[in-house]
Design an enzyme around this catalytic site. Structure first.
Site, mmCIF file in Angstrom:
data_model
loop_
_atom_site.group_PDB
_atom_site.id
_atom_site.type_symbol
_atom_site.label_atom_id
_atom_site.label_comp_id
_atom_site.label_asym_id
_atom_site.label_seq_id
_atom_site.Cartn_x
_atom_site.Cartn_y
_atom_site.Cartn_z
ATOM 1 N N CYS A 72 0.842 -1.203 0.000
ATOM 2 C CA CYS A 72 0.000 0.000 0.000
ATOM 3 C C CYS A 72 0.876 1.251 0.000
ATOM 4 C CB CYS A 72 -0.928 -0.013 1.209
ATOM 5 S SG CYS A 72 -1.970 1.452 1.306
ATOM 6 N N CYS A 103 -0.392 4.187 2.136
ATOM 7 C CA CYS A 103 -0.280 3.981 3.587
ATOM 8 C C CYS A 103 1.173 4.134 4.042
ATOM 9 C CB CYS A 103 -0.740 2.583 3.995
ATOM 10 S SG CYS A 103 -2.177 1.958 3.145
ATOM 11 N N ASP A 104 2.100 3.597 3.267
ATOM 12 C CA ASP A 104 3.478 3.446 3.768
ATOM 13 C C ASP A 104 4.541 4.244 3.018
ATOM 14 O OD1 ASP A 104 2.477 1.661 5.617
ATOM 15 O OD2 ASP A 104 2.763 -0.070 4.303
#
Ligand code: NAP
Length: 321
Positions: free
Chosen positions: A136, A139-140
């Site tokens: 992701c 997200c990261d």
């Protein structure tokens, strides 16, 4: 103690298809809950930028997801933070069990369960998951600011998220096993124009290595020349497709070779009273636009199914009296 809740319709999965189905079911004045284990929006909530949802030239995936959820909730969709574990048939009822122990009983179920990322299945992938291996980018990605990042794959997701990751990385390598991308041409063009994106063609990642706490390098294999090499990176984002999350029904569900749920034009699955929409459904295209179309159809078809069931019960009662 078992906790049971009853609705007219239960939607499993809160991606665009499920939320749009929820909007239409709620507008038909039916009680409806959507069970979502993460955050509403599904994959779109974890997508950086969306620019192919008609009417929005540019919107972040998270904002679009939030708008979908808020819109559906405004008309009466309930969204429950629940992980559905099984769907089964009990007479005219369709029952959904959840990890929390709550059971949801309804007359119709709409499966909008999407898919999970396919893993590379190579040494180091599990060991460094969360330590530089991520599925992701939104997200990261920020964890790898000013580092070199690798993305694996040649589809829309890999190329689009590769470009997105240049917001943080000094360099993004897109490693693809062939010398041709399957991503849409407009997405390809954006990557080719970006000086911080470099493609490594005809190449597979064979191993992810690190220092115990984080990813440091990849072992690569060129499948045309048979050459082996290493690439120093701080993170790797495999975007090599996804597995449909279709393995949830107790009764056998008709799926295609890839495990995608086969439906008819009304989104009816092989189990009566169980409908499917969005990415989990066998179809040519997996876009937000057709997921919401599927969701609309599933909701309208579910309404017709409920009406037919009610007619049947009325007729049975009339005969009995
Ligand atoms: P995809 O289209 O299935 O592409 C997967 C890519 O990974 C392919 O290039 C494939 O290579 C490669 N691959 C598969 N297995 C591999 C392996 N074991 N090792 C190395 N490479 C491997 O998947 P996706 O990009 O996740 O997209 C999924 C669906 O969502 C598609 O329908 C896509 O159009 C849609 N989507 C759309 C957008 C958008 O419209 N903006 C964004 C994201 C996703 P080959 O090419 O050699 O098969």
């Amino acid at each position: 103690m078992s906790n049971e809740k009853t609705y007219d319709v239960v939607i499993v999965g809160g991606g665009p298809g499920g939320l749009c189905a929820g909007l239409y079911v709620a507008r038909a004045r039916r009680s409806v809950v959507c069970l979502e284990k993460f955050i509403p929006g599904g994959q779109i909530a974890a997508t950086g930028d969306v620019e192919d949802f008609i009417g929005f030239e540019h919107i972040s995936g998270s904002e679009l997801a939030e708008r979908f959820a808020n819109h559906a909730k405004k008309f009466g969709l309930e969204i429950a933070s629940e992980e559905a574990t099984e769907v089964y048939v009990d007479g005219d009822d369709r029952v959904v069990t959840t990890a929390s122990g709550t059971t949801y009983r309804a007359k119709a179920v709409i499966l909008s369960t999407g898919g999970s990322p396919v893993r590379l299945g190579i040494p180091g992938e599990d060991e460094y998951s969360g330590k530089g291996v991520s599925y992701c980018a939104i997200c990261d990605g920020a964890f790898f600011k000013d580092q070199v990042i690798a993305v694996v794959g040649g589809g829309d997701a890999a190329v689009e998220e590769g470009v997105f990751l240049t917001k943080f990385a000094t360099k993004v390598y897109v490693i693809h096993r062939r010398d041709q991308l399957r991503a849409q041409k407009i997405i390809q063009a954006r990557a080719f124009e970006n000086p911080n994106v470099e493609f490594i063609w005809d190449t597979e990642v064979k191993e992810i290595r690190g220092n115990g706490t984080k990813v440091t390098e990849l072992e690569l294999h060129n499948n045309k020349t048979n050459e082996k090499s290493t690439l120093e990176v701080g993170a790797i984002f495999p975007y090599i497709g996804f597995h449909p999350n279709s393995d949830i029904t107790r009764e056998k569900l008709r799926v295609d070779q890839g495990g995608y749920i086969i439906t008819n034009d009304h989104m009816e699955t092989s189990i009566k009273g169980v409908f499917a929409c969005g990415d989990v459904r066998a179809q040519l295209v997996r876009q937000v636009t057709n997921a919401v179309g599927d969701g609309t159809t599933a909701a309208v078809a579910a309404e017709k199914y409920l009406e037919a069931l009610e007619d049947k019960h009325r007729a049975t009662r009339a005969v009995a009296t």
